[in-house]
Design a protein around this motif. Structure first.
Motif, PDB file in Angstrom:
ATOM      1  N   VAL A 250       0.863  -1.187   0.000  1.00 10.68           N
ATOM      2  CA  VAL A 250       0.000   0.000   0.000  1.00 10.68           C
ATOM      3  C   VAL A 250       0.895   1.231   0.000  1.00 10.68           C
ATOM      4  CG1 VAL A 250      -1.764   1.297   1.235  1.00 10.68           C
ATOM      5  CG2 VAL A 250      -1.853  -1.195   1.215  1.00 10.68           C
ATOM      6  N   THR A 251       0.769   2.045  -1.037  1.00  8.23           N
ATOM      7  CA  THR A 251       1.571   3.261  -1.155  1.00  8.23           C
ATOM      8  C   THR A 251       0.665   4.485  -1.081  1.00  8.23           C
ATOM      9  OG1 THR A 251       1.331   3.351  -3.568  1.00  8.23           O
ATOM     10  CG2 THR A 251       3.172   2.042  -2.681  1.00  8.23           C
ATOM     11  N   THR A 252       1.278   5.640  -0.938  1.00  9.27           N
ATOM     12  CA  THR A 252       0.513   6.897  -0.925  1.00  9.27           C
ATOM     13  C   THR A 252      -0.255   7.066  -2.222  1.00  9.27           C
ATOM     14  OG1 THR A 252       2.144   7.922   0.543  1.00  9.27           O
ATOM     15  CG2 THR A 252       0.702   9.397  -0.707  1.00  9.27           C
ATOM     16  N   GLN A 253       0.371   6.725  -3.335  1.00  9.12           N
ATOM     17  CA  GLN A 253      -0.295   6.885  -4.623  1.00  9.12           C
ATOM     18  C   GLN A 253      -1.503   5.964  -4.738  1.00  9.12           C
ATOM     19  OE1 GLN A 253       0.545   9.348  -6.878  1.00  9.12           O
ATOM     20  NE2 GLN A 253      -1.473   8.736  -7.671  1.00  9.12           N
ATOM     21  N   ILE A 254      -1.377   4.738  -4.223  1.00  4.92           N
ATOM     22  CA  ILE A 254      -2.516   3.815  -4.260  1.00  4.92           C
ATOM     23  C   ILE A 254      -3.666   4.367  -3.419  1.00  4.92           C
ATOM     24  CG2 ILE A 254      -3.298   1.582  -3.329  1.00  4.92           C
ATOM     25  CD1 ILE A 254      -0.839   0.315  -4.560  1.00  4.92           C
ATOM     26  N   THR A 255      -3.336   4.932  -2.249  1.00  6.92           N
ATOM     27  CA  THR A 255      -4.379   5.520  -1.406  1.00  6.92           C
ATOM     28  C   THR A 255      -5.126   6.611  -2.169  1.00  6.92           C
ATOM     29  OG1 THR A 255      -3.083   5.054   0.584  1.00  6.92           O
ATOM     30  CG2 THR A 255      -4.824   6.703   0.772  1.00  6.92           C
ATOM     31  N   LEU A 256      -4.382   7.478  -2.820  1.00  2.00           N
ATOM     32  CA  LEU A 256      -5.010   8.559  -3.595  1.00  2.00           C
ATOM     33  C   LEU A 256      -5.804   8.000  -4.776  1.00  2.00           C
ATOM     34  CD1 LEU A 256      -2.022  11.069  -3.599  1.00  2.00           C
ATOM     35  CD2 LEU A 256      -4.215  11.411  -2.453  1.00  2.00           C
ATOM     36  N   ASP A 257      -5.247   6.994  -5.443  1.00  2.00           N
ATOM     37  CA  ASP A 257      -5.938   6.413  -6.608  1.00  2.00           C
ATOM     38  C   ASP A 257      -7.254   5.752  -6.199  1.00  2.00           C
ATOM     39  OD1 ASP A 257      -3.912   7.258  -8.260  1.00  2.00           O
ATOM     40  OD2 ASP A 257      -2.920   5.304  -8.383  1.00  2.00           O
ATOM     41  N   VAL A 258      -7.243   5.070  -5.056  1.00  2.00           N
ATOM     42  CA  VAL A 258      -8.470   4.409  -4.593  1.00  2.00           C
ATOM     43  C   VAL A 258      -9.532   5.447  -4.241  1.00  2.00           C
ATOM     44  CG1 VAL A 258      -9.469   3.043  -2.705  1.00  2.00           C
ATOM     45  CG2 VAL A 258      -7.354   2.295  -3.810  1.00  2.00           C
ATOM     46  N   ALA A 259      -9.136   6.516  -3.556  1.00  2.00           N
ATOM     47  CA  ALA A 259     -10.103   7.566  -3.201  1.00  2.00           C
ATOM     48  C   ALA A 259     -10.699   8.194  -4.460  1.00  2.00           C
ATOM     49  CB  ALA A 259      -9.427   8.634  -2.345  1.00  2.00           C
ATOM     50  N   ARG A 260      -9.866   8.392  -5.471  1.00  2.00           N
ATOM     51  CA  ARG A 260     -10.365   8.985  -6.722  1.00  2.00           C
ATOM     52  C   ARG A 260     -11.256   8.013  -7.476  1.00  2.00           C
ATOM     53  NH1 ARG A 260      -4.387  11.613  -7.385  1.00  2.00           N
ATOM     54  NH2 ARG A 260      -4.851  13.512  -6.177  1.00  2.00           N
ATOM     55  N   ARG A 261     -10.931   6.706  -7.390  1.00  2.00           N
ATOM     56  CA  ARG A 261     -11.784   5.702  -8.033  1.00  2.00           C
ATOM     57  C   ARG A 261     -13.155   5.662  -7.347  1.00  2.00           C
ATOM     58  NH1 ARG A 261     -10.866   1.336 -11.732  1.00  2.00           N
ATOM     59  NH2 ARG A 261     -12.861   0.255 -11.952  1.00  2.00           N
ATOM     60  N   LEU A 262     -13.163   5.768  -6.027  1.00  2.00           N
ATOM     61  CA  LEU A 262     -14.426   5.810  -5.290  1.00  2.00           C
ATOM     62  C   LEU A 262     -15.267   6.999  -5.741  1.00  2.00           C
ATOM     63  CD1 LEU A 262     -13.125   4.959  -1.694  1.00  2.00           C
ATOM     64  CD2 LEU A 262     -14.860   3.650  -2.927  1.00  2.00           C
ATOM     65  N   ARG A 263     -14.638   8.161  -5.840  1.00  2.00           N
ATOM     66  CA  ARG A 263     -15.387   9.364  -6.216  1.00  2.00           C
ATOM     67  C   ARG A 263     -15.910   9.274  -7.646  1.00  2.00           C
ATOM     68  NH1 ARG A 263     -13.392  14.340  -8.331  1.00  2.00           N
ATOM     69  NH2 ARG A 263     -11.294  13.604  -7.889  1.00  2.00           N
ATOM     70  N   LYS A 264     -15.068   8.835  -8.567  1.00  2.00           N
ATOM     71  CA  LYS A 264     -15.496   8.762  -9.960  1.00  2.00           C
ATOM     72  C   LYS A 264     -16.600   7.719 -10.151  1.00  2.00           C
ATOM     73  CE  LYS A 264     -11.547  10.661 -12.479  1.00  2.00           C
ATOM     74  NZ  LYS A 264     -12.342  11.667 -13.192  1.00  2.00           N
ATOM     75  N   THR A 265     -16.499   6.598  -9.453  1.00  2.00           N
ATOM     76  CA  THR A 265     -17.547   5.582  -9.557  1.00  2.00           C
ATOM     77  C   THR A 265     -18.874   6.128  -9.038  1.00  2.00           C
ATOM     78  OG1 THR A 265     -15.908   3.831  -9.250  1.00  2.00           O
ATOM     79  CG2 THR A 265     -18.215   3.241  -8.889  1.00  2.00           C
ATOM     80  N   LEU A 266     -18.810   6.842  -7.928  1.00  2.00           N
ATOM     81  CA  LEU A 266     -20.024   7.439  -7.368  1.00  2.00           C
ATOM     82  C   LEU A 266     -20.638   8.447  -8.337  1.00  2.00           C
ATOM     83  CD1 LEU A 266     -21.952   7.985  -4.978  1.00  2.00           C
ATOM     84  CD2 LEU A 266     -20.291   9.685  -4.160  1.00  2.00           C
ATOM     85  N   LEU A 267     -19.794   9.290  -8.921  1.00  2.00           N
ATOM     86  CA  LEU A 267     -20.313  10.308  -9.840  1.00  2.00           C
ATOM     87  C   LEU A 267     -20.908   9.671 -11.095  1.00  2.00           C
ATOM     88  CD1 LEU A 267     -17.547  13.047  -9.500  1.00  2.00           C
ATOM     89  CD2 LEU A 267     -19.869  13.079  -8.578  1.00  2.00           C
ATOM     90  N   LYS A 268     -20.358   8.526 -11.499  1.00  2.63           N
ATOM     91  CA  LYS A 268     -20.965   7.792 -12.621  1.00  2.63           C
ATOM     92  C   LYS A 268     -22.371   7.331 -12.258  1.00  2.63           C
ATOM     93  CE  LYS A 268     -16.586   6.139 -14.591  1.00  2.63           C
ATOM     94  NZ  LYS A 268     -15.692   4.971 -14.774  1.00  2.63           N
ATOM     95  N   ASN A 269     -22.548   6.884 -11.038  1.00  4.49           N
ATOM     96  CA  ASN A 269     -23.875   6.468 -10.602  1.00  4.49           C
ATOM     97  C   ASN A 269     -24.838   7.649 -10.550  1.00  4.49           C
ATOM     98  OD1 ASN A 269     -22.938   3.854 -10.337  1.00  4.49           O
ATOM     99  ND2 ASN A 269     -23.651   3.581  -8.247  1.00  4.49           N
ATOM    100  N   TYR A 270     -24.355   8.785 -10.015  1.00  2.53           N
ATOM    101  CA  TYR A 270     -25.197   9.982 -10.001  1.00  2.53           C
ATOM    102  C   TYR A 270     -25.590  10.362 -11.427  1.00  2.53           C
ATOM    103  CZ  TYR A 270     -23.792  11.069  -5.118  1.00  2.53           C
ATOM    104  OH  TYR A 270     -23.583  11.059  -3.769  1.00  2.53           O
ATOM    105  N   TYR A 271     -24.595  10.325 -12.317  1.00  2.00           N
ATOM    106  CA  TYR A 271     -24.835  10.703 -13.716  1.00  2.00           C
ATOM    107  C   TYR A 271     -25.895   9.806 -14.354  1.00  2.00           C
ATOM    108  CZ  TYR A 271     -24.060  10.923 -18.754  1.00  2.00           C
ATOM    109  OH  TYR A 271     -24.247  11.020 -20.115  1.00  2.00           O
TER     110      TYR A 271
END
Length: 859
Positions: A250-271
């Motif tokens: 687990v790296t800092t970049q993975i942490t950031l990538d996972v958080a961004r994946r969560l947000r983008k997936t959620l916004l796809k659902n909203y869309y």
């Protein structure tokens, strides 16, 4: 629903499994012939063989002699591997059938559902109390990637489609899916990365939790609380990508990538929701606002660069304006559908799930030493030069008054760099996803005030003097649980920490670990130790006007804190604070309890209702009497002593290493993190993770962590003619009854005939007998205590489900034990057997999967 549950199981699950399995085993795949026809014979042969007290080697040799004569060794090995393939898929078929029958097997408006709770509150004139309670009560399910089950995404898709086809009785599609299942790989050649694990679990968020949670939230608004509800009631946490404990990948970049994946997936659902809604709200003013918001959501969900800032508040503002126009100008047409989207944004914001950061206190201590050494050497006036030579009390005092900041890049030590990097990632995630996106730092193996102050210091050192994040100590071992209230009292009176709590609304989350608690202290002591620790922590937190929230690290099987979760939380009583129900959900528990929309909604409602029941309908019950508490203390102490003696037996670790599948867990590639914490080749008990520890006992069908010490503890009362005291405890304590029922589940899933050959082993025979005697002792006394004639008599449907699953995997376990015995034999013989050893080791590893996945009903 008038039909008994056991009969519904026979009709809706067992009969369908027998029908569809008969179809499945006649489908050839990968040019395999006769495997499907031979597997039922092999299954019957295994059952008959164990009934005749044969060992796995004898059973398999007899089978080939009787049914596959003149087969070469290569042919025999090939057939055994093909049996494993079939059994893995039989487990999936059974999973799909149970999923498809969920609403038939469970009363979706019955006990523990929100409708039932509402009607109960109305009948007892407590509806206003219920409404008030829902304004402040929350549940949080935290998804973890702990490897207690791992189906590839392709298999998860087949399970979902197969369940739907079974519900529709679509035989043509079922046959196609079974054929697809037969040709789809079940395992990976490489371990998943932490990001892979996150993506796999985000599938559940996107397709299941998003819809089930918003459905529950909408029901509460429409039927209980109305529009004035300002409380989320239910939210979700997420560990993949943030859980660093023992996971170097687990790296800092993975942490950031996972958080961004969560947000983008959620916004796809909203869309997607808004796009569907736009086809209905085609009215002047409203439609234009919808299309503008739709375009913004598309840009943020699908484009790489976010051109304009977007927040949950801005989305909600637009949606509320649209709602107002519908009400004022368009007769509220489709306002209910728009409200559903509003509810989702209120629930999930821009974060979808709260990403937790977790690291071990021992790692933190080494990180602190590195930071002190490097900053002092660089001339930074942050720590006193003699800090590392001062006492623990002096270090706490220094950290309390500490000022200054550093960047991750200033520190060359790799682990220190990663630790500080994770905190800077928290700050970045809060900027992008909102504070709920990442606001908890969890300390594993927390045993002291210094452990908490070091983590708290890391937050402040990262240019975050007033952190918008919570420090969450995780107390796990028996000793740590005993000290937990003293640790927290010292923190509550520490000026810097008390000021931090004040900024955080005087709310303190405390995590307690069932898994490592059971591994450390045994079943009774772990559960009772956590119960009493919660009582003391509740008392001390109330003394300092701190609202304590308990977060339980629970696993799937009872040995790891799982079992009948609703009954457990509803049984806690008035001496334990329960403003929130928080628990980890992992492995087979995710797929079995939350894998479909129906099961997810039902089980989330059960969690919500458990807190409500405890508060509104049982809070006025008397707590444990002095006599019953004394009995529970004595049982816990005796079982603890018994378990510790067992754990200290010279054969304990060698038995796990040589006779179980422990060392093969690391080879399954079902999880990204190593199977133990330390780097030493020598097995050290404290480094051993709870999952492979409990799982290895499960593979042996011995389930030691779920019962060992229980029988001896109760028998001590029986010998002294005090059994009536245990009976009184059982009759008057819902908590104790929940413990006994869950231990019964562990006993039900034990099968000592599988390993009975071990009693003749020169090295381990006596040790196996010790385990078997405790099993028999515990079974006898639990039946006596409950008055049952057989284990799990009160849960016939679950008992039947376990029985079918055990029957499915018995051939697989027979193959596994056969392979382990062959490995042991080859290791004692002279000559080069490397090629054969590799084949049998692969057989053991492959056979792990089906048994791991078949255990889904343990939660």
């Amino acid at each position: 629903m008038n039909q008994p549950k056991s009969e519904r199981f026979d009709e809706q699950v067992l009969s369908k499994y027998q029908i569809y399995n008969s179809i499945f085993i006649t489908l050839p795949f990968d040019n395999i012939k006769n495997t499907g026809a031979l597997l039922p014979l092999f299954s019957e042969h295994c059952q008959a063989g164990f009934a005749q007290d044969k060992n796995p080697t004898q059973i398999i040799d007899d089978f080939f002699e009787q049914y596959v004569q003149q087969a070469s060794d290569k042919d025999k090995i090939g057939l055994l591997f093909r049996f494993i393939q079939y059994i893995e898929r039989q487990v999936v078929l059974f999973d799909a059938i149970e999923d498809a029958s969920f609403t038939t097997m469970n009363n979706m408006n019955g006990q523990g559902t929100l409708r039932n709770i509402k009607e109960q509150a109305q009948a007892q004139q407590k509806f206003d109390e219920l409404n008030q309670y829902l304004q402040r009560f929350k549940t949080r399910t935290v998804l973890t990637a702990h490897p207690t089950q791992f189906y590839p995404g392709t298999v998860l898709g087949i399970i979902t489609d197969l369940g739907n086809a079974i519900q529709e009785n679509d035989l043509s599609t079922i046959k196609q899916l079974l054929a697809q299942l037969g040709k789809t790989p079940f395992f990976k050649d490489q371990k998943p990365t932490p990001y892979d694990e996150a993506v796999n679990l985000i599938w559940y968020l996107e397709n299941i939790f998003y819809h089930a949670m918003s459905s529950i939230y909408s029901y509460i608004k429409q039927n209980i609380s109305g529009e004035e509800l300002q409380n989320q009631v239910i939210n979700i946490g997420f560990w993949p990508g943030g859980d660093r404990d023992g996971n170097p990948f687990v790296t800092t970049q993975i942490t950031l990538d996972v958080a961004r994946r969560l947000r983008k997936t959620l916004l796809k659902n909203y869309y997607k929701d808004l796009r569907r809604l736009s086809r209905r709200i085609t009215f002047e003013g409203v439609y234009e606002s919808a299309k503008n918001l739709e375009a913004t959501l598309y840009q943020h969900a699908f484009m790489d660069n976010d051109a304009t800032p977007l927040s949950a508040d801005s989305i909600l503002s637009t949606l509320h304006e649209m709602k107002q126009m519908l009400v004022e100008k368009h007769q509220s047409l489709f306002v209910d559908k728009l409200q559903e989207l509003i509810n989702k944004v209120e629930l999930f914001g821009m974060f979808f799930a709260t990403l937790d950061i977790r690291q071990d206190s021992r790692v933190h201590h080494r990180v602190m030493e590195a930071i002190v050494s490097e900053t002092t050497a660089a001339g930074k006036d942050i720590f006193p030069k003699d800090y590392l030579n001062t006492s623990e009390a002096e270090q706490i005092d220094i950290l309390t008054k500490l000022k200054g900041s550093i960047t991750a890049e200033e520190i060359s030590d790799e682990m220190a760099n990663k630790t500080l990097g994770s905190i800077y990632a928290m700050k970045q995630i809060q900027l992008e996803n909102g504070e709920q996106g990442c606001n908890r730092y969890i300390i594993s193996n927390n045993g002291s005030v210094l452990n908490v102050m070091e983590a708290f210091t890391f937050l402040r050192l990262c240019d975050w003097q007033k952190p918008t994040a919570d420090v969450v100590p995780l107390f796990e071992t028996v000793d740590d649980l005993d000290m937990a209230d003293q640790v927290m009292e010292t923190l509550y009176t520490n000026p810097a920490y008390a000021e931090h709590l004040k900024r955080r609304n005087n709310i303190q989350t405390i995590m307690l670990g069932f898994s490592d608690g059971t591994k450390d202290g045994g079943y009774f002591m772990a559960n009772w130790g956590i119960f009493t620790a919660k009582e003391r922590l509740t008392t001390i937190s109330r003394k300092y006007n701190v609202e304590v929230l308990f977060f339980d690290g629970r696993g799937g099987p009872p040995a790891r804190g799982g079992g009948k979760t609703h009954q457990f939380y509803a049984s806690l009583g008035p001496t334990i604070e329960q403003k929130e129900v928080q628990l980890t959900i992992q492995g087979q528990t995710i797929s079995s309890n939350f894998g479909t929309l129906d099961s997810c909604r039902y089980n989330l409602e059960q969690l919500i209702s458990s807190g409500i029941v405890n508060e509104l309908f049982t809070a006025k019950q008397q707590p444990l009497s002095k006599e019953n508490r004394s009995t529970m203390n004595a049982l816990a102490q005796k079982s603890y002593e018994t378990y510790v003696d067992f754990k200290n037996h010279p054969c304990f670790l060698p038995y796990l290493q040589e006779m179980s599948t422990l060392k093969y867990y690391a080879k399954t590639n079902i999880g990204s993190r190593p199977s133990k914490r330390g780097k030493s080749d020598e097995l050290v008990f404290s480094d051993l993770r709870a999952i492979p520890f409990v799982g290895s006992w499960s593979q042996l069908k011995q389930n030691v962590p779920g019962f060992y010490g229980v029988g001896t503890a109760i028998e001590a009362f029986e010998r002294e003619d005090r059994f009536h005291e245990v009976q009184s405890l059982y009759d008057h304590s819902a908590f104790f009854r929940a413990l006994i029922e869950n231990s019964m589940m562990s006993l039900s899933k034990s099968y000592f005939k599988l390993t009975a050959y071990m009693k003749e082993d020169e090295k381990f025979g006596a040790f196996w007998t010790i385990i078997h005697e405790e099993y028999k002792r515990t079974k006898r006394l639990l039946l006596k205590l409950t008055g049952y004639s057989e284990l799990m008599e009160d849960a016939p449907a679950m008992k039947a489900s376990i029985a079918v699953r055990e029957q499915i995997v018995l051939p697989l376990l027979t193959i596994q034990q056969y392979a382990l015995r062959e490995i042991q034999r080859l290791q004692t013989e002279s000559g080069d057997h490397q090629a054969a050893l590799e084949v049998y080791e692969k057989m053991v590893t492959r056979s792990l999967f089906g048994n791991i996945n078949a255990a889904r009903n343990s939660a």
